[in-house]
Design a protein around this motif. Structure first.
Motif, PDB file in Angstrom:
ATOM      1  N   GLU A 170       1.034  -1.248   0.004  1.00 43.07           N
ATOM      2  CA  GLU A 170      -0.069   0.022   0.116  1.00 43.07           C
ATOM      3  C   GLU A 170       0.856   1.291  -0.032  1.00 43.07           C
ATOM      4  O   GLU A 170       0.591   2.155  -0.557  1.00 43.07           O
ATOM      5  CB  GLU A 170      -0.986   0.057   0.943  1.00 43.07           C
ATOM      6  CG  GLU A 170      -2.121  -1.040   1.139  1.00 43.07           C
ATOM      7  CD  GLU A 170      -1.580  -2.444   1.251  1.00 43.07           C
ATOM      8  OE1 GLU A 170      -0.548  -2.753   2.031  1.00 43.07           O
ATOM      9  OE2 GLU A 170      -2.244  -3.512   0.939  1.00 43.07           O
TER      10      GLU A 170
ATOM     11  N   GLU B 173       2.184   1.584  -3.540  1.00 47.40           N
ATOM     12  CA  GLU B 173       1.446   1.938  -4.369  1.00 47.40           C
ATOM     13  C   GLU B 173       1.141   3.615  -4.246  1.00 47.40           C
ATOM     14  O   GLU B 173       0.993   4.089  -5.271  1.00 47.40           O
ATOM     15  CB  GLU B 173       0.098   1.136  -4.108  1.00 47.40           C
ATOM     16  CG  GLU B 173      -0.847   1.481  -5.042  1.00 47.40           C
ATOM     17  CD  GLU B 173      -2.259   0.498  -4.791  1.00 47.40           C
ATOM     18  OE1 GLU B 173      -2.801   0.178  -5.863  1.00 47.40           O
ATOM     19  OE2 GLU B 173      -2.425   0.282  -3.840  1.00 47.40           O
TER      20      GLU B 173
ATOM     21  N   ASP C 256       2.389   5.556  -7.507  1.00 47.55           N
ATOM     22  CA  ASP C 256       1.127   6.059  -8.012  1.00 47.55           C
ATOM     23  C   ASP C 256       1.280   5.376  -9.485  1.00 47.55           C
ATOM     24  O   ASP C 256       1.345   6.218 -10.582  1.00 47.55           O
ATOM     25  CB  ASP C 256       1.213   7.579  -8.040  1.00 47.55           C
ATOM     26  CG  ASP C 256      -0.176   7.967  -8.566  1.00 47.55           C
ATOM     27  OD1 ASP C 256      -1.235   7.523  -8.382  1.00 47.55           O
ATOM     28  OD2 ASP C 256      -0.073   9.214  -9.468  1.00 47.55           O
TER      29      ASP C 256
ATOM     30  N   GLU D 214      -1.795  -1.044 -10.249  1.00 51.25           N
ATOM     31  CA  GLU D 214      -1.543  -2.370  -9.188  1.00 51.25           C
ATOM     32  C   GLU D 214      -0.773  -3.405  -9.826  1.00 51.25           C
ATOM     33  O   GLU D 214       0.169  -3.688  -9.430  1.00 51.25           O
ATOM     34  CB  GLU D 214      -2.720  -2.638  -8.738  1.00 51.25           C
ATOM     35  CG  GLU D 214      -2.553  -3.735  -7.597  1.00 51.25           C
ATOM     36  CD  GLU D 214      -3.905  -4.282  -6.935  1.00 51.25           C
ATOM     37  OE1 GLU D 214      -3.898  -5.145  -6.547  1.00 51.25           O
ATOM     38  OE2 GLU D 214      -4.873  -3.253  -6.885  1.00 51.25           O
TER      39      GLU D 214
ATOM     40  N   LEU E 105       2.900  -2.462 -10.562  1.00 50.86           N
ATOM     41  CA  LEU E 105       3.534  -2.738  -9.321  1.00 50.86           C
ATOM     42  C   LEU E 105       3.637  -4.023  -8.793  1.00 50.86           C
ATOM     43  O   LEU E 105       5.014  -4.504  -8.960  1.00 50.86           O
ATOM     44  CB  LEU E 105       2.742  -1.816  -8.286  1.00 50.86           C
ATOM     45  CG  LEU E 105       2.696  -0.409  -8.430  1.00 50.86           C
ATOM     46  CD1 LEU E 105       1.933   0.186  -7.278  1.00 50.86           C
ATOM     47  CD2 LEU E 105       4.320   0.147  -8.143  1.00 50.86           C
ATOM     48  N   TRP E 106       2.874  -5.007  -9.002  1.00 49.14           N
ATOM     49  CA  TRP E 106       3.046  -6.392  -8.599  1.00 49.14           C
ATOM     50  C   TRP E 106       3.964  -6.881  -9.630  1.00 49.14           C
ATOM     51  O   TRP E 106       5.009  -7.716  -9.328  1.00 49.14           O
ATOM     52  CB  TRP E 106       1.752  -7.251  -8.990  1.00 49.14           C
ATOM     53  CG  TRP E 106       0.826  -6.881  -7.754  1.00 49.14           C
ATOM     54  CD1 TRP E 106      -0.275  -6.489  -7.589  1.00 49.14           C
ATOM     55  CD2 TRP E 106       0.919  -7.209  -6.280  1.00 49.14           C
ATOM     56  NE1 TRP E 106      -0.944  -6.450  -6.297  1.00 49.14           N
ATOM     57  CE2 TRP E 106      -0.090  -6.782  -5.487  1.00 49.14           C
ATOM     58  CE3 TRP E 106       2.283  -7.807  -5.532  1.00 49.14           C
ATOM     59  CZ2 TRP E 106      -0.042  -7.032  -4.219  1.00 49.14           C
ATOM     60  CZ3 TRP E 106       2.294  -7.804  -4.206  1.00 49.14           C
ATOM     61  CH2 TRP E 106       1.271  -7.473  -3.526  1.00 49.14           C
TER      62      TRP E 106
END
Length: 80
Positions: free
Chosen positions: A38, A41, A45, A48, A51-52
């Motif tokens: 979180e 993230e 910005d 998701e 980012l993963w």
């Protein structure tokens, strides 16, 4: 300890986005913390799924470790 645990992928194989994610985790880790998803993230910005994917790649090439508290730097040869 197995020497493979200390091997890392070449930094030149990282994308600019992966470098951003890595540097975000490094900033938090240098204070002795772990970067939870979180927080990453919020700071990066980005979508998701991106980012993963970046975190997964960074873990797979040993630049980051995933812990129960979040992401931390993998083995490195520079001082904080």
């Amino acid at each position: 300890m197995d020497e493979r645990e200390f091997r890392r992928g070449d930094v030149q194989e990282l994308t600019d986005f992966e470098l951003t994610v890595y540097e975000t985790v490094a900033e938090i880790d240098k204070e002795g913390g772990a970067a939870d998803f979180e927080t990453i993230e919020r700071l990066v910005d980005a979508p998701e799924e991106d980012l993963w994917a970046a975190l997964g790649h960074l873990v797979s090439i040993n630049h980051l470790h995933s812990t129960s508290k979040g992401y931390q730097l993998g083995p490195h040869d520079w001082a904080p």
